[in-house]
Enzyme design. Structure first.
Site, PDB file in Angstrom:
ATOM      1  N   HIS A 136       0.832  -1.209   0.000  1.00 46.64           N
ATOM      2  CA  HIS A 136       0.000   0.000   0.000  1.00 46.64           C
ATOM      3  C   HIS A 136       0.867   1.260   0.000  1.00 46.64           C
ATOM      4  O   HIS A 136       0.626   2.192  -0.781  1.00 46.64           O
ATOM      5  CB  HIS A 136      -0.923  -0.016   1.229  1.00 46.64           C
ATOM      6  CG  HIS A 136      -1.724   1.230   1.406  1.00 46.64           C
ATOM      7  ND1 HIS A 136      -3.045   1.332   1.020  1.00 46.64           N
ATOM      8  CD2 HIS A 136      -1.401   2.446   1.933  1.00 46.64           C
ATOM      9  CE1 HIS A 136      -3.492   2.540   1.305  1.00 46.64           C
ATOM     10  NE2 HIS A 136      -2.513   3.232   1.857  1.00 46.64           N
ATOM     11  N   GLU A 137       1.877   1.293   0.848  1.00 50.72           N
ATOM     12  CA  GLU A 137       2.731   2.480   0.933  1.00 50.72           C
ATOM     13  C   GLU A 137       3.573   2.659  -0.326  1.00 50.72           C
ATOM     14  O   GLU A 137       3.774   3.779  -0.803  1.00 50.72           O
ATOM     15  CB  GLU A 137       3.636   2.387   2.164  1.00 50.72           C
ATOM     16  CG  GLU A 137       2.894   2.351   3.491  1.00 50.72           C
ATOM     17  CD  GLU A 137       1.930   3.506   3.658  1.00 50.72           C
ATOM     18  OE1 GLU A 137       2.190   4.598   3.096  1.00 50.72           O
ATOM     19  OE2 GLU A 137       0.896   3.325   4.339  1.00 50.72           O
ATOM     20  N   HIS A 140       1.628   4.402  -3.069  1.00 58.05           N
ATOM     21  CA  HIS A 140       1.582   5.865  -2.990  1.00 58.05           C
ATOM     22  C   HIS A 140       2.792   6.486  -3.680  1.00 58.05           C
ATOM     23  O   HIS A 140       2.678   7.496  -4.379  1.00 58.05           O
ATOM     24  CB  HIS A 140       1.552   6.314  -1.525  1.00 58.05           C
ATOM     25  CG  HIS A 140       0.208   6.162  -0.869  1.00 58.05           C
ATOM     26  ND1 HIS A 140      -0.951   6.609  -1.448  1.00 58.05           N
ATOM     27  CD2 HIS A 140      -0.151   5.615   0.324  1.00 58.05           C
ATOM     28  CE1 HIS A 140      -1.971   6.348  -0.645  1.00 58.05           C
ATOM     29  NE2 HIS A 140      -1.511   5.741   0.433  1.00 58.05           N
ATOM     30  N   GLU A 204      -6.321   6.622  -1.266  1.00 57.01           N
ATOM     31  CA  GLU A 204      -6.237   5.477  -0.373  1.00 57.01           C
ATOM     32  C   GLU A 204      -6.888   4.250  -1.005  1.00 57.01           C
ATOM     33  O   GLU A 204      -6.370   3.130  -0.895  1.00 57.01           O
ATOM     34  CB  GLU A 204      -6.896   5.801   0.974  1.00 57.01           C
ATOM     35  CG  GLU A 204      -6.193   6.879   1.784  1.00 57.01           C
ATOM     36  CD  GLU A 204      -4.777   6.493   2.159  1.00 57.01           C
ATOM     37  OE1 GLU A 204      -4.503   5.285   2.355  1.00 57.01           O
ATOM     38  OE2 GLU A 204      -3.929   7.392   2.242  1.00 57.01           O
TER      39      GLU A 204
END
Length: 275
Positions: A136-137, A140, A204
């Site tokens: 997930h990070e 980004h 997100e």
């Protein structure tokens, strides 16, 4: 085109931010003349650039982030290296911090990214759940949406400063005008940030989707979010301030309800991951 929805939203919000910036520039020129335009342009670029650098440093410093030794955390480094290759980005720097809550966040861009993981998170999650959070990070960083967040915050600050000067220079320059300028500046900054926060919530969902694809399923990240949410609610103290909270995988939804929330409801994120 990959993530057309995110790119379109970033383009729209970018245009709105530019419009706010243009209005601020016109106001300054009407007050000080056209000769101030070069100064406004150069000063704004420098302001946003410095804010980006300082903001990255401040986010890391605010949680006391330290380099994550590869000999102590070989599994985390291996996961990030494999996920980075999968997502087509350079392996970011890894840091560890005591945040008081289980959480993680990313700062920077492709080629200069940093992922910070809290010690609480490392103790809480299983390996596959941690892999979901890391993916997930990394998403980004790959999607460059952190840059849009920083740019938006910079323009919001510029517009707020101009609004404050307008109040001060058009008023009686007394104590009442000083306090009015502060209030007006805060309200104007809040207005600009509403558009930035809308992107924050959407990004997100996109990062969740990318992580789901990278690890081959959404359940590990869904379980991680359930644990993180529970751990954050039980924590009595957190070292995460508001600006860093906007970058974290799990954010506090308090405030003026959904309008000013940096994150979508965790229940909806879990539902989408398990769909």
């Amino acid at each position: 085109m990959r993530h057309l929805g995110l790119k379109a939203r970033m383009a729209v919000v970018g245009s709105i931010l530019f419009a706010f910036y243009a209005v601020a520039a016109v106001v300054l020129m009407s007050m000080f003349g056209t000769g101030v335009l070069p100064l406004v342009l150069v000063g704004s670029v420098l302001f946003v650039g410095v804010q980006y650098k300082v903001g990255k440093w401040a986010a890391l410093r605010s949680v006391g982030a330290e380099d994550m030794p590869e000999d102590r955390f070989p599994g985390v480094h291996r996961q990030v290296e494999e996920l980075s290759a999968e997502m087509g980005i350079d392996k970011p720097k890894l840091k560890v911090a005591r945040m008081g809550v289980p959480n993680a966040f990313a700062v920077g861009r492709k080629g200069a990214g940093v992922v910070v993981v809290s010690e609480e998170l490392l103790r809480l999650l299983d390996d596959d759940e941690l892999e979901g959070v890391l993916a997930h990070e990394l998403a980004h960083i790959a999607n460059r949406d952190v840059v849009m967040m920083v740019l938006g915050q910079g323009i919001a600050s510029i517009v707020a400063i101009v609004a404050q000067w307008v109040v001060l220079l058009t008023g009686d320059n007394d104590l009442a005008d000083f306090f009015l300028a502060i209030v007006v500046g805060q309200l104007v900054q809040l207005l600009v940030m509403v558009f930035v926060l809308a992107i924050s919530r959407y990004r997100e969902y996109v990062a969740d989707s990318d992580a789901k694809e990278a690890i081959g399923g959404g359940d590990p990240l869904a379980r991680a979010l359930e644990k993180i949410s529970s751990g954050s609610q039980r924590a009595s103290e957190s070292a995460v301030d508001e600006q860093v909270n906007a970058l974290c995988i799990f954010g506090d939804g308090s405030g003026l309800a959904k309008l000013l929330s940096t994150h979508p409801p965790v229940e909806k994120r879990i539902e989408k991951l398990r769909a």
